[in-house]
Scaffold this active site. Sequence first.
Site, PDB file in Angstrom:
ATOM      1  N   CYS A 153       1.943   1.282  -9.622  1.00 32.18           N
ATOM      2  CA  CYS A 153       1.817  -0.118  -9.207  1.00 32.18           C
ATOM      3  C   CYS A 153       1.697  -1.056 -10.402  1.00 32.18           C
ATOM      4  CB  CYS A 153       0.609  -0.280  -8.293  1.00 32.18           C
ATOM      5  SG  CYS A 153       0.114  -1.990  -8.023  1.00 32.18           S
ATOM      6  N   GLY A 176      20.479   3.495  -2.421  1.00 31.61           N
ATOM      7  CA  GLY A 176      19.249   3.587  -1.632  1.00 31.61           C
ATOM      8  C   GLY A 176      19.007   2.263  -0.938  1.00 31.61           C
ATOM      9  N   GLY A 180      15.719   1.309   0.339  1.00 33.20           N
ATOM     10  CA  GLY A 180      14.290   1.045   0.498  1.00 33.20           C
ATOM     11  C   GLY A 180      13.883  -0.245  -0.184  1.00 33.20           C
ATOM     12  N   ARG A 240      11.488   8.340  -4.095  1.00 39.24           N
ATOM     13  CA  ARG A 240      10.204   8.843  -4.584  1.00 39.24           C
ATOM     14  C   ARG A 240       9.703   9.967  -3.684  1.00 39.24           C
ATOM     15  NH1 ARG A 240       8.484   5.381  -8.557  1.00 39.24           N
ATOM     16  NH2 ARG A 240       6.501   6.495  -8.722  1.00 39.24           N
ATOM     17  N   HIS A 286       0.317 -28.527   9.226  1.00 38.87           N
ATOM     18  CA  HIS A 286       1.722 -28.886   9.269  1.00 38.87           C
ATOM     19  C   HIS A 286       2.093 -29.661   8.001  1.00 38.87           C
ATOM     20  CE1 HIS A 286       5.581 -30.081  10.811  1.00 38.87           C
ATOM     21  NE2 HIS A 286       5.333 -31.328  10.460  1.00 38.87           N
TER      22      HIS A 286
END
Lengths: 417, 456
Positions: B39, B171, B173, B260, B432
């Site tokens: 990470c 891939g 992902g 992975r 808003h």
Amino acid sequence: MVTEITIPKLGLTMEEAKLVKWSFDMGRTVAAKQMVALIETDKVSFEIVSPVKGLVYPVVPAGTMVLVAQIIGYIATDEAELAILQKEHPVDAGVIVEQSEDKPGGKLDKTAPAATDTAGSKVGERIIASPLARRMAKDHDLDLAKIPGTGPGGRIVEADIQKILAAPTQAAPAPISKAPAPEESEFALTVAEEIPIQGIRKVIFQNMHLSLNTQAQLTLQTEVSAKGMQDFRNRINNILDPDETKISYNAIMIKAVALALRQHPRVNSSVDGEMIKVWKQIHVGAAMDVGKGLIVPKIRNADTKSIMTIAKEMGQLVDKAKQNTLSLDELQGGTFTITNLGAWGIDHFTPIVNFPESAILGLGRIVEKPWVKNSEVVVEPRIALSLTFDHRIIDGAPGAMFLKTLTRMIEEPLLML
Amino acid sequence: MYDVIIIGGGPGGYAAAIRSAQLDAGVALVETDIIGGTCVNRGCIPIKVWLRAADTLRRIQGAGDFGIRAKVEGIDFQTIVERKNGVSSDIRMGMEALLGNYGVEVLKGRGVFKSPGEIDINGAVYQAKKYIIATGSRMAVPDIPGLKDALLTTDQALDLQNLPASILIYGAGPIEVEMATIFCRFGSKVTLAAQTRRLLPREDQDSSQRLAQALRDEGVTLFLGQKLESVKPVGNEFICSLSGSKNPTITVEKVLCAPRLPNTQNLGLENAGILLDEDGSVRADDFLQTSVEGIYAIGDVVGHTMQSHAASAMAITAAENAMGQSKLFSFNLVPRGAWSFPEVASVGLTEEEAENQDLDVTVGEFPYAINGLAMSVNEMKGSVKVVFDERYGKILGVHIVGPNANELIGEAVVAMQFEYTVAELAAGIRVHPTFSENVVDAARDALGWALYLPKR
């Protein structure tokens, strides 16, 4: 200062009560020592009195099951305090001050955390439940107040409702009602009346099952002459002043049983875990039905009391039972029970032990019968005795010996002296 | 003897260490490499720096719509890489400091189970009452002829000073989608191929389709349902052969591939008797305990959603359970995210999954195209989709494609965590104009009363 009105613990085993009614509407003045609410346990009714003078602020509506120590309302000293109470404990659409007495579904689930557990899902009247759980409960007509919450802070969550819906005995619709139209069959049973098993009925229901489920019960039956007891009773009652309580067969029986128990202490015992506890005291209860179900008021230390005293105390207990003013302590903690079905013409039967006691004596009617005595047939008043005892701890012979001691005293009451 | 030994110092292990220490455990954390795991060092964080660079470029390129005439003189990739390294190391230093602050002992080396109760680190044997396996995942490049020579790993990609002129990303992902987004924005000719028939196959079909359209708009060529058969060098380039209905060949400078697999090798799991699932991940129950009592597993190594926040959330549950509690981990409340332009995020069941569970499924949807803020800032791609069960109004899943989707999905996680029905979500108030209004509006649409959609 605001005074809390809480549910008192009226006896050792008391856990909950039904709040029958409030005596005052919200904001009305109650005097000190004046009844403010009426509660009822499965055994007694009890008037809650206000400790102080003030303005009543009911929080829990009449007709709800409440737990010991639960706050059901408040007494405010003045209007200002009342206003604060209204802000702090808002009551939805006003509390109903009185409700019909036997509202089905008023029974509180004992597995639910008590309101005094602040972590529980019930804080006063506010039930903490997830929106989804509320929606599901509404859909299935489930009472959230009866559902224990397992979410954070005791919050009722979807899983709690799913659990109840999955349990077959719970409120989920029984599959039979969805079976293809059983009512169309001429053999199908139809319900004439549905009687909720609750209140006293539920207690009897559970106790009877517990008793038979726990003990190995054996009943010995015999019959003895009631002549001696009849003569004894008549003799005493004849010499009593008109204002003195006449002695009853029950009073004589209680005394005889108490003395027999003193000679056979094992019969006066209870099982507690791995121990047989033989009690020092002999408290004999007499089962009676005063119209509200079965109750068993006790004569404490019956072996030490005279028959006259026993008769007098029995009279008082019966009066209290009829007025529904028996205290819990007058109803629990017995060591032996007598039950009498003579009035209904029964002779022998198999009484069920009043758990956790270990024996019970059933009395039949006193009836005149032909009896062979000294090779001659005579007419004699006879009474049937049925002794049920816990065969796990009382063997057959000692049980029979207890009965033998008892029958001798019944046939010859002078032995009680 | 430690109370808890945690194997792996990524976001999962780090969180588990601190949570255990908070519960008064004596904690050791075993790490072979540097603290922070994929990470911080090679994944989420570095990619976010690159994505921010790409997004800045995107905004500059779109600035003309707002009257800003600007010209990009050049892109200094070295600055991006340095910034990326700086952020990673700042975070890593913070983590190391905090571990020290909590008294967590960091043991350098590979932790290998010798038995269920002992672990070997560089020849020294350590014991703990409880273990938490947080070894994460590793690259598992598929065995495709010739791929090795053309391969660009994500680790390499994040350190590039010059981007390839053309690249095949193989891939579908979140990582591949994010890399495609970055390369494409910086001018590489990007082809994305995958064996799956759609992008982010774990996501709702609508999300996949919206994302595919957005990537095509960015200039990415998609070949879905195609398998990469071989890679052959031709000069400085490679010819990639795909098998599938279209059967194309693509000539590129590099091939990026980033599948992975859970890190379960060389950990002595067999010595401890820890069982694996069929997909090669460590088997863990709802308490995150493995097949061996007292040994827990969290994060990528247990599969499921291989994302950092899943690991750190599991870390809390595992640490608390290791310290004597019994908490269930709510796998269904783990959100999923991908940082493309626009972002994709979700939580819970897709519409298809819900249908397959035989639920009475209804959906509500609200497009960004009619959201006031989206129109104001010219970010109108995307939609919020709420999947719910008609019976009780239970929210089953929420799927967002659009700007700030990864922030917005938090609303759905909270709603589902506290078991809001779709009615509570619909009754909400938001400032808003914000993108968050879309979530409320999608819930209203689910109930059939979205105010700002044409009458149904």
